[in-house]
Motif scaffolding. Structure first.
Motif, PDB file in Angstrom:
ATOM      1  N   ILE A   4      56.035  59.534  72.076  1.00  0.00           N
ATOM      2  CA  ILE A   4      56.423  60.425  73.185  1.00  0.00           C
ATOM      3  C   ILE A   4      55.710  61.760  73.002  1.00  0.00           C
ATOM      4  CG2 ILE A   4      58.377  61.569  74.328  1.00  0.00           C
ATOM      5  CD1 ILE A   4      60.124  59.399  72.798  1.00  0.00           C
ATOM      6  N   GLY A  59      54.717  65.798  74.931  1.00  0.00           N
ATOM      7  CA  GLY A  59      54.952  66.757  76.006  1.00  0.00           C
ATOM      8  C   GLY A  59      53.610  67.057  76.664  1.00  0.00           C
ATOM      9  N   GLU A  60      52.911  68.068  76.122  1.00  0.00           N
ATOM     10  CA  GLU A  60      51.574  68.388  76.653  1.00  0.00           C
ATOM     11  C   GLU A  60      50.454  68.090  75.657  1.00  0.00           C
ATOM     12  OE1 GLU A  60      51.588  72.369  78.201  1.00  0.00           O
ATOM     13  OE2 GLU A  60      53.054  71.855  79.733  1.00  0.00           O
ATOM     14  N   GLY A  61      50.823  67.566  74.500  1.00  0.00           N
ATOM     15  CA  GLY A  61      49.796  67.285  73.486  1.00  0.00           C
ATOM     16  C   GLY A  61      49.131  68.564  73.000  1.00  0.00           C
ATOM     17  N   SER A  62      49.927  69.647  72.887  1.00  0.00           N
ATOM     18  CA  SER A  62      49.332  70.925  72.460  1.00  0.00           C
ATOM     19  C   SER A  62      49.518  71.179  70.973  1.00  0.00           C
ATOM     20  CB  SER A  62      49.899  72.092  73.276  1.00  0.00           C
ATOM     21  OG  SER A  62      51.255  72.308  72.967  1.00  0.00           O
ATOM     22  N   ASN A  63      50.149  70.212  70.288  1.00  0.00           N
ATOM     23  CA  ASN A  63      50.299  70.373  68.844  1.00  0.00           C
ATOM     24  C   ASN A  63      49.950  69.079  68.126  1.00  0.00           C
ATOM     25  OD1 ASN A  63      50.939  72.312  66.866  1.00  0.00           O
ATOM     26  ND2 ASN A  63      52.865  71.269  66.437  1.00  0.00           N
ATOM     27  N   ASN A  68      56.648  62.940  78.594  1.00  0.00           N
ATOM     28  CA  ASN A  68      57.994  63.331  79.030  1.00  0.00           C
ATOM     29  C   ASN A  68      57.939  64.411  80.116  1.00  0.00           C
ATOM     30  OD1 ASN A  68      60.516  64.560  79.290  1.00  0.00           O
ATOM     31  ND2 ASN A  68      61.069  64.096  77.187  1.00  0.00           N
ATOM     32  N   PRO A 124      52.129  77.270  74.726  1.00  0.00           N
ATOM     33  CA  PRO A 124      51.953  76.052  75.528  1.00  0.00           C
ATOM     34  C   PRO A 124      52.980  74.979  75.140  1.00  0.00           C
ATOM     35  CG  PRO A 124      49.888  76.742  74.520  1.00  0.00           C
ATOM     36  CD  PRO A 124      50.975  77.535  73.866  1.00  0.00           C
ATOM     37  N   CYS A 157      55.968  71.720  76.076  1.00  0.00           N
ATOM     38  CA  CYS A 157      57.209  71.461  76.804  1.00  0.00           C
ATOM     39  C   CYS A 157      58.420  71.999  76.040  1.00  0.00           C
ATOM     40  CB  CYS A 157      57.374  69.964  77.008  1.00  0.00           C
ATOM     41  SG  CYS A 157      56.219  69.317  78.218  1.00  0.00           S
ATOM     42  N   SER A 200      59.708  70.084  73.018  1.00  0.00           N
ATOM     43  CA  SER A 200      58.972  70.194  71.758  1.00  0.00           C
ATOM     44  C   SER A 200      59.339  71.472  70.993  1.00  0.00           C
ATOM     45  CB  SER A 200      57.465  70.203  72.034  1.00  0.00           C
ATOM     46  OG  SER A 200      57.126  69.163  72.911  1.00  0.00           O
ATOM     47  N   GLN A 211      59.254  71.745  66.281  1.00  0.00           N
ATOM     48  CA  GLN A 211      58.592  72.520  65.222  1.00  0.00           C
ATOM     49  C   GLN A 211      59.148  73.945  65.145  1.00  0.00           C
ATOM     50  OE1 GLN A 211      54.656  73.695  64.878  1.00  0.00           O
ATOM     51  NE2 GLN A 211      54.517  74.741  66.832  1.00  0.00           N
ATOM     52  N   ILE A 239      59.315  76.481  67.369  1.00  0.00           N
ATOM     53  CA  ILE A 239      58.211  77.368  67.772  1.00  0.00           C
ATOM     54  C   ILE A 239      58.551  78.823  67.457  1.00  0.00           C
ATOM     55  CG2 ILE A 239      57.198  75.904  69.565  1.00  0.00           C
ATOM     56  CD1 ILE A 239      58.678  77.627  71.665  1.00  0.00           C
ATOM     57  N   GLY A 240      57.519  79.557  67.137  1.00  0.00           N
ATOM     58  CA  GLY A 240      57.758  80.954  66.781  1.00  0.00           C
ATOM     59  C   GLY A 240      56.570  81.820  67.116  1.00  0.00           C
ATOM     60  N   VAL A 299      63.856  63.683  72.524  1.00  0.00           N
ATOM     61  CA  VAL A 299      64.560  64.890  72.994  1.00  0.00           C
ATOM     62  C   VAL A 299      64.604  64.795  74.515  1.00  0.00           C
ATOM     63  CG1 VAL A 299      64.529  67.410  73.100  1.00  0.00           C
ATOM     64  CG2 VAL A 299      63.682  66.251  71.043  1.00  0.00           C
ATOM     65  N   ARG A 304      48.287  87.798  73.375  1.00  0.00           N
ATOM     66  CA  ARG A 304      47.917  86.388  73.197  1.00  0.00           C
ATOM     67  C   ARG A 304      46.627  86.063  73.937  1.00  0.00           C
ATOM     68  NH1 ARG A 304      52.175  82.893  71.137  1.00  0.00           N
ATOM     69  NH2 ARG A 304      50.840  81.235  71.899  1.00  0.00           N
ATOM     70  N   GLY A 341      46.141  75.597  69.147  1.00  0.00           N
ATOM     71  CA  GLY A 341      46.803  76.761  68.540  1.00  0.00           C
ATOM     72  C   GLY A 341      46.454  76.842  67.061  1.00  0.00           C
TER      73      GLY A 341
HETATM   74  P1  FAD Z   1      53.175  67.709  71.776  1.00  0.00           P
HETATM   75  O1  FAD Z   1      51.921  68.105  71.107  1.00  0.00           O
HETATM   76  O2  FAD Z   1      53.082  66.890  72.989  1.00  0.00           O
HETATM   77  O3  FAD Z   1      54.123  66.985  70.720  1.00  0.00           O
HETATM   78  C1  FAD Z   1      54.335  67.534  69.440  1.00  0.00           C
HETATM   79  C2  FAD Z   1      55.153  66.565  68.588  1.00  0.00           C
HETATM   80  O4  FAD Z   1      56.472  66.435  69.131  1.00  0.00           O
HETATM   81  C3  FAD Z   1      54.584  65.145  68.568  1.00  0.00           C
HETATM   82  O5  FAD Z   1      54.803  64.603  67.290  1.00  0.00           O
HETATM   83  C4  FAD Z   1      55.401  64.405  69.624  1.00  0.00           C
HETATM   84  O6  FAD Z   1      55.504  63.010  69.342  1.00  0.00           O
HETATM   85  C5  FAD Z   1      56.759  65.081  69.512  1.00  0.00           C
HETATM   86  N1  FAD Z   1      57.475  65.120  70.803  1.00  0.00           N
HETATM   87  C6  FAD Z   1      57.087  65.780  71.921  1.00  0.00           C
HETATM   88  N2  FAD Z   1      58.013  65.663  72.886  1.00  0.00           N
HETATM   89  C7  FAD Z   1      59.006  64.899  72.373  1.00  0.00           C
HETATM   90  C8  FAD Z   1      60.262  64.425  72.870  1.00  0.00           C
HETATM   91  N3  FAD Z   1      60.678  64.724  74.096  1.00  0.00           N
HETATM   92  N4  FAD Z   1      61.037  63.678  72.067  1.00  0.00           N
HETATM   93  C9  FAD Z   1      60.628  63.390  70.803  1.00  0.00           C
HETATM   94  N5  FAD Z   1      59.455  63.816  70.271  1.00  0.00           N
HETATM   95  C10 FAD Z   1      58.656  64.538  71.042  1.00  0.00           C
HETATM   96  N6  FAD Z   1      53.296  77.047  68.459  1.00  0.00           N
HETATM   97  C11 FAD Z   1      54.129  78.016  67.992  1.00  0.00           C
HETATM   98  O7  FAD Z   1      55.138  77.723  67.354  1.00  0.00           O
HETATM   99  N7  FAD Z   1      53.857  79.339  68.212  1.00  0.00           N
HETATM  100  C12 FAD Z   1      52.780  79.748  68.912  1.00  0.00           C
HETATM  101  O8  FAD Z   1      52.586  80.945  69.090  1.00  0.00           O
HETATM  102  C13 FAD Z   1      51.904  78.748  69.427  1.00  0.00           C
HETATM  103  N8  FAD Z   1      50.796  79.105  70.109  1.00  0.00           N
HETATM  104  C14 FAD Z   1      49.950  78.147  70.573  1.00  0.00           C
HETATM  105  C15 FAD Z   1      48.811  78.543  71.292  1.00  0.00           C
HETATM  106  C16 FAD Z   1      47.937  77.598  71.794  1.00  0.00           C
HETATM  107  C17 FAD Z   1      46.734  78.050  72.574  1.00  0.00           C
HETATM  108  C18 FAD Z   1      48.192  76.213  71.593  1.00  0.00           C
HETATM  109  C19 FAD Z   1      47.282  75.176  72.167  1.00  0.00           C
HETATM  110  C20 FAD Z   1      49.311  75.808  70.873  1.00  0.00           C
HETATM  111  C21 FAD Z   1      50.201  76.767  70.351  1.00  0.00           C
HETATM  112  N9  FAD Z   1      51.334  76.413  69.611  1.00  0.00           N
HETATM  113  C22 FAD Z   1      52.194  77.381  69.158  1.00  0.00           C
HETATM  114  C23 FAD Z   1      51.605  75.000  69.321  1.00  0.00           C
HETATM  115  C24 FAD Z   1      52.333  74.264  70.489  1.00  0.00           C
HETATM  116  O9  FAD Z   1      52.247  75.000  71.660  1.00  0.00           O
HETATM  117  C25 FAD Z   1      53.790  74.028  70.159  1.00  0.00           C
HETATM  118  O10 FAD Z   1      53.923  73.273  68.986  1.00  0.00           O
HETATM  119  C26 FAD Z   1      54.510  73.276  71.295  1.00  0.00           C
HETATM  120  O11 FAD Z   1      55.888  73.315  71.074  1.00  0.00           O
HETATM  121  C27 FAD Z   1      54.023  71.839  71.421  1.00  0.00           C
HETATM  122  O12 FAD Z   1      54.501  71.332  72.662  1.00  0.00           O
HETATM  123  P2  FAD Z   1      53.933  69.999  73.311  1.00  0.00           P
HETATM  124  O13 FAD Z   1      54.904  69.621  74.364  1.00  0.00           O
HETATM  125  O14 FAD Z   1      52.544  70.153  73.729  1.00  0.00           O
HETATM  126  O15 FAD Z   1      54.053  69.019  72.069  1.00  0.00           O
END
Ligand code: FAD
Ligand code: EPU
Length: 336
Positions: free
Chosen positions: A42, A44-48, A62, A108, A110, A113, A117, A119-120, A168, A209, A223
């Motif tokens: 699963i 969200g946006e694949g940003s981590n 999701n 970035p 959802c 997410s 982790q 987020i901070g 989630v 940022r 990120g």
């Molecule tokens: P994804 O990459 O899609 O998923 C991350 C993980 O969570 C994967 O293992 C996935 O399987 C799991 N997952 C996702 N959704 C679900 C669900 N619904 N149920 C169960 N598992 C799930 N992070 C920070 O903490 N602080 C920052 O300041 C920050 N700045 C950033 C800046 C940039 C330009 C970028 C690209 C990233 C940054 N990040 C930062 C990292 C990222 O934005 C966060 O980790 C964010 O929360 C990831 O969200 P996502 O939906 O893209 O997660």
């Protein structure tokens, strides 16, 4: 036909199928129809996430939406669908004069997410506003409400006990009406706490940022690639004798957090490039997809960085980004 996996690194990677779901029922159905035959993940946006190769299974995207806001005398209570965009949620609250999320603007990904982790940014972590997280137990369809996320620096229970077999679906956020601005980080210190508003902090965080973090739509990235290393205070103090300008963040239990970006920068690696992957010029902790990078370019670059930092500072860098192999998550530390 294979489908492209959405990811902010902009890597061209494929899965057997990519399915977008908009309700917990749909999510459960996709899982039940497939889990016996294929790996499922699963996102969200694949940003981590760093997809190190094609995924031999199904990616569930999701998009469970919905924001409901209720209030008591003391606080606002938000119940947010895991597929809402985090920054849109922050903007919505600021527009409605609900303070508390302003330091976390422009991250970035959802909402679902955010707790995973923890987020901070700019002195605030998700855990400060966490109320509860609603999980769907995929094997049973049961909904579990977690109120103690066991949060740490880029850590939570959702990366441990609830790593496999849970999605989630909703996130509960509590924002006290007695708002206290958090002005402990960097340029935010210049604000006068007596007159600052949440909107002023929101705008400033967005401005800072945008000045150093690349917009993934323009330049692919995930990120911070590595976590800021947390080391023994004694070791950090020794490093400080050699590098008195080294940024440090004192922690509990005689620990010190270092700035990985500074360590990488000091190795002279800004703009360093392997294949199509490069160290970002404005922020050395961010690796960018400069020119049609492959996942292997990114991995090679990360290996090189890790080696240089270890050689120069005897400090080990550990990836923040989640590494995904052909059938699920792989151990990023081992992979580098
Ligand atoms: P994804 O990459 O899609 O998923 C991350 C993980 O969570 C994967 O293992 C996935 O399987 C799991 N997952 C996702 N959704 C679900 C669900 N619904 N149920 C169960 N598992 C799930 N992070 C920070 O903490 N602080 C920052 O300041 C920050 N700045 C950033 C800046 C940039 C330009 C970028 C690209 C990233 C940054 N990040 C930062 C990292 C990222 O934005 C966060 O980790 C964010 O929360 C990831 O969200 P996502 O939906 O893209 O997660
Ligand atoms: N620095 C340099 N050179 C660089 C990069 C940074 O000298 O190339 C120095 C800065 O001058 C500063 C220190 O290192 O003194 C820290 O830099 P910055 O404030 O940019 O923050 P960071 O430690 O690199 C962390 C988070 C970010 C978060 C910011 C702001 C981690 C791994 N990263 O970055 O989160 O936005 O603080 O709070 O903790 C992410 O997790 O993806 C992310 C972007």
């Amino acid at each position: 036909m294979k489908q492209k996996i959405p990811n902010t690194f902009g890597l061209t990677v494929f899965a057997q199928n990519v399915v977008t779901v908009t309700s917990p029922e749909q999510l459960q159905q996709v899982w039940q129809d497939n889990y016996q035959n294929l790996p499922i993940m699963i996102i969200g946006e694949g940003s981590n996430t760093l997809f190190t190769c094609d995924f031999d299974g199904i990616i569930i995207v999701n998009r469970i939406k919905g924001i409901t806001i209720s209030e008591t005398e003391q606080a606002w209570h938000l119940k947010v669908g895991a597929g809402e965009t985090w920054h849109d949620l922050v903007s919505t609250t600021i527009k409605q004069n609900i303070p508390g999320l302003e330091n976390l603007a422009l991250i970035p990904g959802c909402v679902g997410s955010a707790p995973i982790q923890n987020i901070g940014a700019y002195g605030v972590e998700f855990q400060k506003v966490a109320d509860y997280v609603e999980l769907l137990e995929l094997a049973t369809g049961k909904i579990i409400t977690v109120t103690d996320g066991q949060y740490g620096y880029r850590e939570s229970i959702f990366k441990k006990e609830y790593l496999q077999g849970y999605a989630v679906i909703n996130v509960g956020i509590k924002l006290p009406k007695q708002w206290q601005p958090v002005l402990t980080y960097g340029e935010l210190r210049n604000f006068d706490p007596k007159i600052v508003t949440a909107k002023m902090i929101f705008d400033k965080v967005c401005e800072i940022r945008c000045s150093k973090l690349p917009d993934p739509k323009v330049l692919g990235n995930g990120g911070s690639f590595f976590k800021n290393p947390v080391i023994d205070k004694i070791v950090a103090d020794k490093l400080l004798e050699i590098y008195p300008n080294m940024p440090i963040y004192p922690q509990a239990n005689h620990q010190t957090k270092l700035a990985a970006g500074w360590l990488i920068d000091q190795c002279g690696l800004k703009s360093y490039q392997i294949g199509g992957a490069a160290v970002h010029q404005q922020q050395a902790l961010v690796l960018v997809n400069k020119d049609q990078a492959t996942a292997q370019d990114v991995v090679e670059l990360a290996r090189h960085i890790k080696k240089c930092v270890l050689q120069k500072f005897s400090v080990n860098l550990s990836p923040e980004i989640r590494f995904i192999g052909n059938s699920g998550e792989i151990d990023a530390d081992n992979y580098l």
